[in-house]
Design a protein around this motif. Structure first.
Motif, PDB file in Angstrom:
ATOM      1  N   ASP A   1      23.549 -16.621 -14.874  1.00  0.00           N
ATOM      2  CA  ASP A   1      24.032 -17.837 -15.530  1.00  0.00           C
ATOM      3  C   ASP A   1      24.488 -17.579 -16.958  1.00  0.00           C
ATOM      4  OD1 ASP A   1      23.627 -19.448 -13.333  1.00  0.00           O
ATOM      5  OD2 ASP A   1      21.589 -19.998 -13.914  1.00  0.00           O
ATOM      6  N   GLY A   2      25.725 -17.990 -17.248  1.00  0.00           N
ATOM      7  CA  GLY A   2      26.261 -17.924 -18.597  1.00  0.00           C
ATOM      8  C   GLY A   2      26.619 -16.532 -19.093  1.00  0.00           C
ATOM      9  N   LEU A   3      26.513 -15.518 -18.255  1.00  0.00           N
ATOM     10  CA  LEU A   3      26.798 -14.151 -18.684  1.00  0.00           C
ATOM     11  C   LEU A   3      27.849 -13.512 -17.782  1.00  0.00           C
ATOM     12  CD1 LEU A   3      23.131 -12.862 -19.119  1.00  0.00           C
ATOM     13  CD2 LEU A   3      24.684 -13.573 -20.935  1.00  0.00           C
ATOM     14  N   ASP A   4      28.560 -12.548 -18.322  1.00  0.00           N
ATOM     15  CA  ASP A   4      29.420 -11.718 -17.481  1.00  0.00           C
ATOM     16  C   ASP A   4      28.563 -10.568 -16.978  1.00  0.00           C
ATOM     17  OD1 ASP A   4      31.429 -10.432 -16.127  1.00  0.00           O
ATOM     18  OD2 ASP A   4      32.352  -9.586 -17.923  1.00  0.00           O
ATOM     19  N   ALA A   5      27.671 -10.892 -16.067  1.00  0.00           N
ATOM     20  CA  ALA A   5      26.733  -9.923 -15.498  1.00  0.00           C
ATOM     21  C   ALA A   5      26.231 -10.506 -14.189  1.00  0.00           C
ATOM     22  CB  ALA A   5      25.567  -9.680 -16.452  1.00  0.00           C
ATOM     23  N   GLY A   6      25.635  -9.662 -13.370  1.00  0.00           N
ATOM     24  CA  GLY A   6      25.095 -10.150 -12.120  1.00  0.00           C
ATOM     25  C   GLY A   6      24.635  -9.022 -11.232  1.00  0.00           C
ATOM     26  N   SER A   7      24.256  -9.387 -10.020  1.00  0.00           N
ATOM     27  CA  SER A   7      23.800  -8.410  -9.033  1.00  0.00           C
ATOM     28  C   SER A   7      24.834  -8.320  -7.924  1.00  0.00           C
ATOM     29  CB  SER A   7      22.460  -8.842  -8.432  1.00  0.00           C
ATOM     30  OG  SER A   7      21.466  -8.881  -9.423  1.00  0.00           O
ATOM     31  N   GLY A   8      25.227  -7.114  -7.582  1.00  0.00           N
ATOM     32  CA  GLY A   8      26.183  -6.895  -6.516  1.00  0.00           C
ATOM     33  C   GLY A   8      27.554  -7.426  -6.851  1.00  0.00           C
ATOM     34  N   LEU A   9      28.530  -7.005  -6.066  1.00  0.00           N
ATOM     35  CA  LEU A   9      29.906  -7.466  -6.243  1.00  0.00           C
ATOM     36  C   LEU A   9      30.506  -7.806  -4.891  1.00  0.00           C
ATOM     37  CD1 LEU A   9      31.424  -4.932  -8.824  1.00  0.00           C
ATOM     38  CD2 LEU A   9      30.949  -7.346  -9.203  1.00  0.00           C
ATOM     39  N   LEU A  10      31.556  -8.584  -4.949  1.00  0.00           N
ATOM     40  CA  LEU A  10      32.357  -8.936  -3.799  1.00  0.00           C
ATOM     41  C   LEU A  10      33.779  -8.546  -4.141  1.00  0.00           C
ATOM     42  CD1 LEU A  10      32.149 -10.501  -1.072  1.00  0.00           C
ATOM     43  CD2 LEU A  10      32.838 -12.537  -2.358  1.00  0.00           C
ATOM     44  N   GLY A  11      34.462  -7.871  -3.233  1.00  0.00           N
ATOM     45  CA  GLY A  11      35.833  -7.455  -3.481  1.00  0.00           C
ATOM     46  C   GLY A  11      36.651  -7.479  -2.199  1.00  0.00           C
ATOM     47  N   VAL A  12      37.939  -7.227  -2.365  1.00  0.00           N
ATOM     48  CA  VAL A  12      38.869  -7.316  -1.247  1.00  0.00           C
ATOM     49  C   VAL A  12      39.634  -6.001  -1.115  1.00  0.00           C
ATOM     50  CG1 VAL A  12      40.857  -8.589  -0.339  1.00  0.00           C
ATOM     51  CG2 VAL A  12      39.095  -9.799  -1.630  1.00  0.00           C
ATOM     52  N   LEU A  13      39.756  -5.518   0.125  1.00  0.00           N
ATOM     53  CA  LEU A  13      40.580  -4.349   0.416  1.00  0.00           C
ATOM     54  C   LEU A  13      42.048  -4.755   0.389  1.00  0.00           C
ATOM     55  CD1 LEU A  13      38.578  -2.871   3.433  1.00  0.00           C
ATOM     56  CD2 LEU A  13      38.831  -1.822   1.175  1.00  0.00           C
ATOM     57  N   PRO A  14      42.959  -3.832   0.056  1.00  0.00           N
ATOM     58  CA  PRO A  14      44.379  -4.170   0.029  1.00  0.00           C
ATOM     59  C   PRO A  14      44.886  -4.702   1.372  1.00  0.00           C
ATOM     60  CG  PRO A  14      44.009  -1.958  -0.828  1.00  0.00           C
ATOM     61  CD  PRO A  14      42.701  -2.460  -0.319  1.00  0.00           C
ATOM     62  N   GLN A  15      44.342  -4.170   2.453  1.00  0.00           N
ATOM     63  CA  GLN A  15      44.673  -4.666   3.786  1.00  0.00           C
ATOM     64  C   GLN A  15      43.468  -4.454   4.697  1.00  0.00           C
ATOM     65  OE1 GLN A  15      48.027  -2.531   5.299  1.00  0.00           O
ATOM     66  NE2 GLN A  15      47.188  -0.544   4.845  1.00  0.00           N
ATOM     67  N   GLY A  16      43.413  -5.257   5.756  1.00  0.00           N
ATOM     68  CA  GLY A  16      42.294  -5.143   6.681  1.00  0.00           C
ATOM     69  C   GLY A  16      42.227  -3.760   7.307  1.00  0.00           C
ATOM     70  N   GLU A  17      41.010  -3.326   7.556  1.00  0.00           N
ATOM     71  CA  GLU A  17      40.771  -1.999   8.116  1.00  0.00           C
ATOM     72  C   GLU A  17      39.792  -2.154   9.286  1.00  0.00           C
ATOM     73  OE1 GLU A  17      39.256   2.170   6.089  1.00  0.00           O
ATOM     74  OE2 GLU A  17      40.031   0.591   4.793  1.00  0.00           O
ATOM     75  N   PRO A  18      40.077  -1.577  10.450  1.00  0.00           N
ATOM     76  CA  PRO A  18      39.120  -1.679  11.559  1.00  0.00           C
ATOM     77  C   PRO A  18      37.744  -1.165  11.132  1.00  0.00           C
ATOM     78  CG  PRO A  18      41.194  -0.751  12.319  1.00  0.00           C
ATOM     79  CD  PRO A  18      41.271  -0.818  10.816  1.00  0.00           C
ATOM     80  N   ASP A  19      36.695  -1.840  11.608  1.00  0.00           N
ATOM     81  CA  ASP A  19      35.344  -1.513  11.154  1.00  0.00           C
ATOM     82  C   ASP A  19      34.983  -0.046  11.354  1.00  0.00           C
ATOM     83  OD1 ASP A  19      35.033  -1.753  13.953  1.00  0.00           O
ATOM     84  OD2 ASP A  19      33.607  -3.406  13.823  1.00  0.00           O
ATOM     85  N   SER A  20      35.350   0.557  12.469  1.00  0.00           N
ATOM     86  CA  SER A  20      34.998   1.964  12.701  1.00  0.00           C
ATOM     87  C   SER A  20      35.717   2.886  11.721  1.00  0.00           C
ATOM     88  CB  SER A  20      35.295   2.371  14.146  1.00  0.00           C
ATOM     89  OG  SER A  20      36.664   2.184  14.428  1.00  0.00           O
ATOM     90  N   GLU A  21      36.964   2.574  11.379  1.00  0.00           N
ATOM     91  CA  GLU A  21      37.701   3.377  10.390  1.00  0.00           C
ATOM     92  C   GLU A  21      37.117   3.200   8.997  1.00  0.00           C
ATOM     93  OE1 GLU A  21      41.947   2.756  10.574  1.00  0.00           O
ATOM     94  OE2 GLU A  21      41.941   2.901  12.772  1.00  0.00           O
ATOM     95  N   PHE A  22      36.731   1.973   8.676  1.00  0.00           N
ATOM     96  CA  PHE A  22      36.130   1.706   7.376  1.00  0.00           C
ATOM     97  C   PHE A  22      34.823   2.479   7.217  1.00  0.00           C
ATOM     98  CE2 PHE A  22      33.538  -0.993   4.494  1.00  0.00           C
ATOM     99  CZ  PHE A  22      34.306  -0.838   3.352  1.00  0.00           C
ATOM    100  N   LEU A  23      33.996   2.476   8.251  1.00  0.00           N
ATOM    101  CA  LEU A  23      32.734   3.225   8.205  1.00  0.00           C
ATOM    102  C   LEU A  23      32.990   4.722   8.066  1.00  0.00           C
ATOM    103  CD1 LEU A  23      30.692   1.307  10.933  1.00  0.00           C
ATOM    104  CD2 LEU A  23      30.328   1.245   8.450  1.00  0.00           C
ATOM    105  N   ALA A  24      33.985   5.241   8.767  1.00  0.00           N
ATOM    106  CA  ALA A  24      34.317   6.667   8.656  1.00  0.00           C
ATOM    107  C   ALA A  24      34.750   6.998   7.234  1.00  0.00           C
ATOM    108  CB  ALA A  24      35.409   7.031   9.662  1.00  0.00           C
TER     109      ALA A  24
END
Length: 183
Positions: free
Chosen positions: A52-75
């Motif tokens: 709250d009120g800070l530019d700080a936190g736990s963990g992040l959420l982000g977006v890949l440039p394009q979708g990637e199949p789950d098995s390829e992403f894990l590899a």
């Protein structure tokens, strides 16, 4: 008597200052989680659990440039983080685009990742039951060390940028607690 205590004792005996920025570096802008995001290629970053009120936190959420199949992403995760055996939930052929992550022991953020609509949640450690209570979201468990291994690179870069005249000599993180890196 512990590995950590022996490291601190050796440092003190050699006149070396010890500064531990563990959780604070995890929760800081430009910190460990931002290093992970850069290595995965994520953009549009936001805190998974903001302070709250800070530019700080736990963990992040982000977006890949394009979708990637789950098995390829894990590899790709296995390659990027040099993981030989990557624990993960079942691959279903889904596309991964929105990624939540937290270096180290971030399982406590799984509900936040689900609420944020993440396709995948990456961290260093999950609990057994997390694999059954993930609402179908892909889980990828890198290992605690593996998820934070680039912290040395991050710290060296920050020191070089802040103190351009200082010689910064990185040493690899020692994964064998019975040996010390003498550098």
């Amino acid at each position: 008597t512990t590995y950590q205590q022996r490291c601190v004792c050796r440092a003190l005996a050699a006149g070396i200052a010890v500064y531990s920025a563990h959780t604070s570096l995890d929760n800081a802008p430009g910190g460990v989680n931002f290093e992970i995001a850069g290595r995965i290629g994520l953009s549009e970053l936001e805190w998974l659990l903001p302070k709250d009120g800070l530019d700080a936190g736990s963990g992040l959420l982000g977006v890949l440039p394009q979708g990637e199949p789950d098995s390829e992403f894990l590899a790709r995760l296995k390659t990027v983080f040099r993981v030989e055996a990557l624990r993960h939930s079942a691959c279903t052929g889904r596309l991964i685009r929105k990624v939540a992550f937290c270096g180290g022991a971030g399982a406590f953020l799984m509900r936040d990742a689900i609420r944020a609509g993440a396709d995948c949640f990456i961290t260093g450690e999950f609990h057994y039951h997390d694999y059954f209570e993930n609402n179908g979201m892909l889980l990828a468990e890198l290992g605690h060390y593996q998820s934070e291994q680039y912290t040395v690179d991050l710290l060296c870069r920050l020191l070089r940028e802040s103190l351009p005249g200082l010689a910064v000599i990185p040493t690899s993180l020692n994964t064998n607690p019975t040996r010390y890196d003498s550098r």
